[in-house]
Design an enzyme around this catalytic site. Structure first.
Site, PDB file in Angstrom:
ATOM      1  N   GLU A 108     -23.760   9.089 -22.021  1.00  0.00           N
ATOM      2  CA  GLU A 108     -24.818  10.198 -21.648  1.00  0.00           C
ATOM      3  C   GLU A 108     -25.380  11.248 -22.847  1.00  0.00           C
ATOM      4  OE1 GLU A 108     -26.988  12.909 -19.851  1.00  0.00           O
ATOM      5  OE2 GLU A 108     -26.014  11.995 -18.506  1.00  0.00           O
ATOM      6  N   GLY A 156     -43.201  18.807  -9.866  1.00  0.00           N
ATOM      7  CA  GLY A 156     -42.332  18.033  -9.358  1.00  0.00           C
ATOM      8  C   GLY A 156     -41.891  17.506  -9.991  1.00  0.00           C
ATOM      9  N   HIS A 190     -16.221  31.122  17.596  1.00  0.00           N
ATOM     10  CA  HIS A 190     -17.482  32.001  17.749  1.00  0.00           C
ATOM     11  C   HIS A 190     -16.990  33.378  17.778  1.00  0.00           C
ATOM     12  CE1 HIS A 190     -19.967  34.876  20.528  1.00  0.00           C
ATOM     13  NE2 HIS A 190     -18.965  35.283  20.347  1.00  0.00           N
TER      14      HIS A 190
END
Length: 457
Positions: A39, A262, A429
């Site tokens: 890296e 992009g 719920h």
């Protein structure tokens, strides 16, 4: 492993320590392979350091700051709320650093050799490293990811920046124009608007043009309520440091311009010409169903192999590539890659909700959901698409916490579950997740909390 002057031979060399790369390295090491992870910048790559984690950290801060000033309907009035942008920046950096350190610890603990620098293929079995040594490998995994695409005439500089720089500001700009209208532009634009910036979105066609219009219309209304100006069908022409000029002669005030048009795959300097690896016409690395490139020794995962360019896809592919190389599996066979836009409200989708022959789409509005009514978050819905056998083919959620809810849909699609399977599963719920159950109930003709009209007998 101690790197010396002579070539070292290892089982797997992973190039790139983003989420796809470091996951592949760790999984391969867990399975007994000797692994080197190369890296050039930070462990965790763009996701942990420049994109996913920073953006969601800042979105949370922006939401908290905005809510503090806009909760009068709940009886909460806060005057004089202040934002310390430098502390916000410090927290954002601290979150990334913790995760980066965590990746380093995991690599060390699993025996992964982390090499700082770059790697260039000399052949299908050898890498040249920055430190001047070479590294022989039996297999390699390319996980170099992507980088922000450049827009001609708007090259990056001091006042024209990419999304990474936009997420590393230690101040809140007075005004910001974002060229592009995809999910990155929506997330960045929304968070800065909530922090107090005057935000403009410059869209070639429209905001989130590839997404469901029902969902997009809700997001656009929220953005406009925040004061975000959306220029649709617009073409940026020039920028003088103060105003962005559009093709229709509009001048858009902009202390900063963020280019978010992009991503492009990062293959620069890899030396792929020294291997049998091939790229497609868009520059992505070609792979087969096993994530193997056209060079039998070399695999590739994540953004560098194409859409969808999402971190969780890269993570899964990193695991799968490691397991294929070590003989545990034969192919990457996931059916669906869910996607989430951290807009307001969030959009999450798994599979397809396109209504076509043999596919029925049912919609449950959050205006009929108890939790949404209680928290004043009724602006949203759940759509579920099923085939003629009621098998779930797609789910779209527009809601708070959609990011957490979509995993149920992804699991249902992967398992070939039916709408009845979801409808008959007890959901807690009061939660947002009940909306998925409600949509499924409606899909099988047994709706409870929303009236779709009387059925003819």
């Amino acid at each position: 492993m101690v790197m010396g002057s002579l070539p070292e031979e290892i089982d797997i060399a992973v190039i790139g320590a983003g989420v796809g790369g470091y996951v592949a390295a760790i999984r391969a090491a867990e399975l007994g392979a000797s692994v080197a992870l190369v890296e050039k910048e930070k462990l965790g790559g763009h996701c942990l350091n420049y994109a996913c984690i920073p953006s969601k950290t800042l979105i949370h801060i922006a939401d908290t700051f905005y809510s503090a000033q806009h909760s009068q309907e709940f009886g909460i009035s806060v005057s004089g709320a202040l934002l310390d942008a430098k502390k916000m920046y410090d927290w954002r950096m601290q979150a990334s650093k913790k995760l980066e350190d965590g990746v380093g610890f995991l690599c060390k603990s699993n025996g992964v050799e982390v090499i700082k620098g770059t790697a260039t293929f000399l052949s299908s079995n050898t890498l040249q490293l920055t430190n001047g040594t070479s590294l022989d490998f039996k297999h390699a995994i390319i996980a170099t990811g992507s980088e922000p695409a450049v827009l001609k005439g708007f090259e990056f500089g001091e006042k024209i920046i990419d999304y990474k720089k936009a997420l590393m500001l230690d101040y809140v700009p007075g005004s910001m124009a974002i060229i592009g209208a995809g999910y990155v532009a929506v997330e960045i634009g929304t968070l800065y608007a909530k922090l107090g910036s005057k935000v403009s979105i410059i869209a070639r066609s429209d905001v989130l043009s590839k997404f469901d219009k029902d969902a997009v219309n809700i997001i656009k209304k929220t953005m406009q309520a925040l004061g975000i100006k959306i220029y649709t069908g617009a073409t940026p022409i020039s920028y003088d440091g103060k105003f962005l000029k559009l093709g229709d002669s509009n001048l858009v005030e902009a202390e900063l311009v963020v280019v978010a048009v992009g991503l492009r795959p990062y293959t620069e300097g890899l030396g792929l010409e020294n291997t049998k690896v091939q790229l497609d016409d868009k520059g992505f690395v070609k792979v087969d169903s096993s994530l193997r490139t056209t060079d039998s020794n070399i695999f590739a995962v994540g953004d560098v192999i194409g859409e969808p360019m999402l971190a969780h896809k890269a993570i899964r592919q990193g695991v799968v590539a490691a397991e294929i190389i070590t003989g545990l599996r034969k192919s990457y066979d996931n059916i669906v890659v869910p996607a989430v836009i951290f807009s307001d409200p969030e959009i999450a989708i798994a599979g397809s909700i396109e209504e076509k022959e043999g596919i029925k789409v049912t919609k449950f509005p959050l205006t009929a959901l108890g939790r949404s009514i209680a928290l004043d978050t009724t602006n949203g819905f759940v759509k579920i698409a099923v085939d003629e056998n009621s098998v779930v083919k797609g789910v779209e959620i527009v809601s708070q916490d959609a990011n957490a809810m979509i995993s149920e849909a992804a699991l249902a699609i992967e398992m070939g579950a039916t709408a009845d399977d979801i409808a008959s599963t007890i959901h807690p719920h009061p939660t947002y997740s009940e909306a998925v159950q409600e949509a499924a109930e409606a899909a099988i003709g047994a709706p409870i909390h929303f009236f779709y009209g009387k059925k003819s007998k």
